[in-house]
Write a protein that holds these residues in place. Structure first.
Motif, PDB file in Angstrom:
ATOM      1  N   UNK A   1       0.837  -1.205   0.000  1.00 22.50           N
ATOM      2  CA  UNK A   1       0.000   0.000   0.000  1.00 22.50           C
ATOM      3  C   UNK A   1       0.870   1.253   0.000  1.00 22.50           C
ATOM      4  N   UNK A   2       1.908   1.280   0.818  1.00 19.33           N
ATOM      5  CA  UNK A   2       2.818   2.421   0.840  1.00 19.33           C
ATOM      6  C   UNK A   2       3.554   2.538  -0.496  1.00 19.33           C
ATOM      7  N   UNK A   3       3.909   1.396  -1.096  1.00 22.55           N
ATOM      8  CA  UNK A   3       4.558   1.422  -2.411  1.00 22.55           C
ATOM      9  C   UNK A   3       3.620   1.994  -3.471  1.00 22.55           C
ATOM     10  N   UNK A   4       2.329   1.672  -3.378  1.00 20.98           N
ATOM     11  CA  UNK A   4       1.354   2.224  -4.320  1.00 20.98           C
ATOM     12  C   UNK A   4       1.213   3.731  -4.123  1.00 20.98           C
ATOM     13  N   UNK A   5       1.258   4.174  -2.879  1.00 24.09           N
ATOM     14  CA  UNK A   5       1.211   5.614  -2.587  1.00 24.09           C
ATOM     15  C   UNK A   5       2.420   6.309  -3.194  1.00 24.09           C
ATOM     16  N   UNK A   6       3.610   5.722  -3.027  1.00 25.93           N
ATOM     17  CA  UNK A   6       4.821   6.295  -3.610  1.00 25.93           C
ATOM     18  C   UNK A   6       4.735   6.353  -5.131  1.00 25.93           C
ATOM     19  N   UNK A   7       4.145   5.319  -5.739  1.00 24.40           N
ATOM     20  CA  UNK A   7       3.950   5.280  -7.189  1.00 24.40           C
ATOM     21  C   UNK A   7       3.116   6.470  -7.660  1.00 24.40           C
ATOM     22  N   UNK A   8       2.007   6.737  -6.970  1.00 24.56           N
ATOM     23  CA  UNK A   8       1.139   7.842  -7.363  1.00 24.56           C
ATOM     24  C   UNK A   8       1.783   9.195  -7.080  1.00 24.56           C
TER      25      UNK A   8
END
Length: 338
Positions: free
Chosen positions: A175-182
């Motif tokens: 989830x944190x990786x997805x946040x960083x992606x966005x």
């Protein structure tokens, strides 16, 4: 919306003032730690030289009396009231085997309808800005809410699933990786596990896109809400603070100003943090007399007219796309998933 607990339904607020408790316990010298610093963010000091920055913008008009008065959106206020209060009139939980959001983040099922797994998104989509801009099905899966969006393949979160998700290390890591992606898509870099952010190396190009592609403002509202649901509440304030600085001080995201003040700030559940962000915004907002997000004057407080300090007046003549769509859509997350 399904069954209600005990068949009892909480009466929902009917005015902006009833939706917003931000200034109820206002204190000029608050001691609680909000996670919001009054000093400039990393972008302000390290990126200020040239690179498209402007000095604080002079938006003062010659005649304040002739300027149109602005008005808070009740639909936005009600939507964010429900969110901050964990949706008081909410349905019963699903069974654990229906935790589709958690199973997606455990890489066990793909998102629908595209059939893409989370690991593929995290490893192959970073930097693919055309795909992140034009694909309209992934955002509800990456950032689930307790609200039904336009993608009916995506499931709403429930209280039990939220608890299970927050206790699953693998899901939270992704989830944190997805946040960083966005964030990278928006020209922002995640600095640490505390949620601190700064401009990404490609910020100039990405900010220009973000300033023009305003449907992303609705996506950002969803992202902020989802951060709070899935255990990353502390990540919100640094991002909102950066957006306020960029829109109000540097003018790099000037089109985002209204969304940041009307929506992003009010996704934050801690009232003291909201107050600090709004005080920061008020220092830089021009024209100053159009700042309608508080604090209320002592006279209005004494009259008991609510805490908003701007509940009356005419609607702003040029509302943002987020404002316009939510006014038409009753404040629900509809266009925001695109």
């Amino acid at each position: 919306m399904g069954n209600l607990v005990g068949g009892w339904r909480l009466k929902e607020p009917s005015t902006v003032e009833e939706c917003d408790s931000t200034w109820d316990s206002d204190s000029e010298n608050e001691s609680e730690d909000s996670g919001v610093s009054e000093s400039a963010s990393p972008s302000a000091e390290s990126e200020r030289t040239g690179s498209g920055d402007t000095e604080p913008r002079d938006q003062l008009c010659d005649s304040p009396e002739l300027a149109p008065k602005m008005k808070r959106s009740f639909y936005a206020a009600r939507d964010l009231y429900k969110y901050r209060h964990s949706y008081p009139n909410y349905r019963k939980s699903r069974q654990p085997n229906e935790y589709r959001n958690l199973r997606f983040y455990l890489n066990k099922i793909p998102l629908g309808p595209d059939g893409i797994y989370i690991e593929e998104i995290l490893t192959k989509w970073r930097g693919d800005y055309d795909k992140l801009e034009h694909n309209h099905t992934y955002i509800q899966w990456l950032f689930p809410l307790r609200e039904q969006g336009l993608n009916f393949y995506a499931h709403e979160l429930t209280q039990d699933e939220i608890k299970e998700f927050q206790g699953t290390r693998e899901a939270k890591r992704r989830f944190v990786a997805a946040y960083s992606l966005m964030l990278d898509f928006y020209g922002v870099k995640l600095l640490d596990k505390n949620g601190n952010v700064t401009r990404a190396p490609n910020w100039e190009q990405r900010f220009q896109h973000l300033n023009e592609s305003q449907h992303n403002y609705l996506r950002i509202t969803r992202i902020l809400k989802s951060l709070g649901e899935l255990g990353c509440e502390a990540f919100k304030a640094p991002l909102v603070r950066l957006f306020l600085e960029e829109s109000l001080v540097h003018g790099t995201l000037s089109n985002m100003t209204h969304s940041a003040l009307e929506y992003y700030v009010y996704t934050i559940r801690n009232a003291a943090t909201r107050r600090r962000l709004l005080r920061y915004a008020k220092k830089h907002y021009r024209p100053a007399h159009n700042f309608i997000w508080g604090p209320p004057s002592k006279e209005r407080r004494g009259e008991g007219e609510g805490e908003e300090g701007g509940g009356s007046g005419y609607r702003a003549p040029n509302p943002t796309p987020e404002h316009h769509r939510r006014e038409e859509g009753g404040g629900e997350m509809r266009e925001g998933e695109r």
